[in-house]
Design a protein around this motif. Structure first.
Motif, short mmCIF file in Angstrom:
data_model
loop_
_atom_site.label_atom_id
_atom_site.label_comp_id
_atom_site.label_asym_id
_atom_site.label_seq_id
_atom_site.Cartn_x
_atom_site.Cartn_y
_atom_site.Cartn_z
N ILE A 121 0.75 -1.27 -0.08
CA ILE A 121 0.00 0.12 -0.01
C ILE A 121 0.94 1.18 0.02
CG2 ILE A 121 -1.82 1.14 1.28
CD1 ILE A 121 -2.54 -1.47 2.43
N GLY A 122 0.56 2.27 -0.92
CA GLY A 122 1.59 3.25 -1.04
C GLY A 122 0.70 4.74 -0.85
N SER A 123 1.71 5.76 -0.43
CA SER A 123 1.02 7.01 -0.34
C SER A 123 1.43 7.44 -1.90
CB SER A 123 1.92 7.93 0.73
OG SER A 123 3.21 8.11 0.10
N PRO A 124 0.69 8.79 -2.07
CA PRO A 124 1.09 9.37 -3.41
C PRO A 124 2.66 9.69 -3.73
CG PRO A 124 -0.85 10.47 -2.46
CD PRO A 124 -0.26 9.62 -1.36
N ASP A 125 3.50 9.62 -2.52
CA ASP A 125 4.85 9.87 -2.80
C ASP A 125 5.69 8.63 -2.96
OD1 ASP A 125 4.44 12.54 -2.37
OD2 ASP A 125 4.48 12.40 -0.16
#
Length: 263
Positions: A121-125
């Protein structure tokens, strides 16, 4: 004295392991890799927690191998590879879900160790970067098998092209499973673990069925180790690392022009 760059805390019965060396973009030295594998195994039995979340502090998930302590002999290369490989083993041996919460750029071996996690799962960064092919370094963590398993024919351009892959592209091709706001990243990863592991007895069985087979992982390790030996013997490894540090110490053309203008 060995510095401890790994923070551990329990959140809602989930072990959150945080790489904490922000001044070095959470680069992984040998001691941290050994400690990470040991910690994953300690929690991985499922007796203490329902799952594991792996994330980083600051603007990077991890810069991967700490190139300031880069191997100087082939024996040191073997040790470096062994410690990276063992993190993959530790994750795949757990009886509980392991989720990577990719908060920023994930480089090289750190990028690769997320591939064996049960979700990313990732952040937009979030950003993936596999620079090894242009640095004389060989990929590890069984990524020669796991990358293709996740993203199919995208694996070739990711490894050989060595270009950066942002969060949106990573989601599209399967490196990430979802993108969430930075402030909810770890909470969402914890939530996924808890949802997936409602009955540890059954979840452990499904993890065994869905994860790659140990023999396939060990075969990938063997191929990567052999390739690393060949890279060392050819001189490509030493030249690649020397070129990396030369580029770091040489000002870029725009920066040099700006300095010249100020003189």
């Amino acid at each position: 004295m060995t510095d401890n760059y790994l923070d551990v805390h329990i959140d809602a019965d989930v072990a959150v392991l945080t790489l904490n060396r922000p001044a070095k973009l959470n680069a992984l030295d040998v001691a941290t890799r050994v400690l990470l594998a040991q910690t994953i195994r300690r929690f991985g039995t499922g007796e203490l927690v329902r799952g594991i979340v792996l994330t980083g502090t600051g603007r990077a998930f991890s810069a991967g191998e700490d190139l300031q302590t880069v191997p100087a002999t082939y024996d040191e290369i073997r040790e470096a590879f062994a410690t990276f490989h063992d993190i993959t083993r530790a994750i795949l041996e757990t009886r509980i879900p392991v989720v990577a919460a990719v908060n920023g750029i994930a480089v090289g071996g750190a990028s690769e160790l997320t591939l064996c996690c049960d979700a990313r799962i990732g952040s937009p960064d979030a950003e993936y970067f596999q620079p090894e092919n242009h640095r004389g370094i060989i990929i590890s963590n069984a990524s020669s098998f796991l990358m293709g398993r996740l993203v199919g024919n995208h694996a070739m351009r990711i490894i050989l092209g060595s270009h950066r892959i942002g969060a949106d592209e990573a989601l599209r091709i399967g490196l990430l499973d979802e993108i969430v706001a930075p402030e909810t990243l770890v909470d969402r990863a914890v939530e996924v673990v808890r949802q997936w592991n409602s009955d540890p007895r059954i979840t452990a069985l499904h993890l065994g069925l869905l994860r790659p087979r140990p023999e396939d992982i060990e075969a990938a390790f063997a191929r990567e180790d052999d390739a690393a030996r060949r890279s060392w013997e050819s001189g490509a490894f030493s030249e690649g690392i020397e070129g990396f540090w030369t580029s770091k110490s040489t000002p870029s053309a725009p920066a040099q022009r700006n300095r010249d203008r100020r003189r």
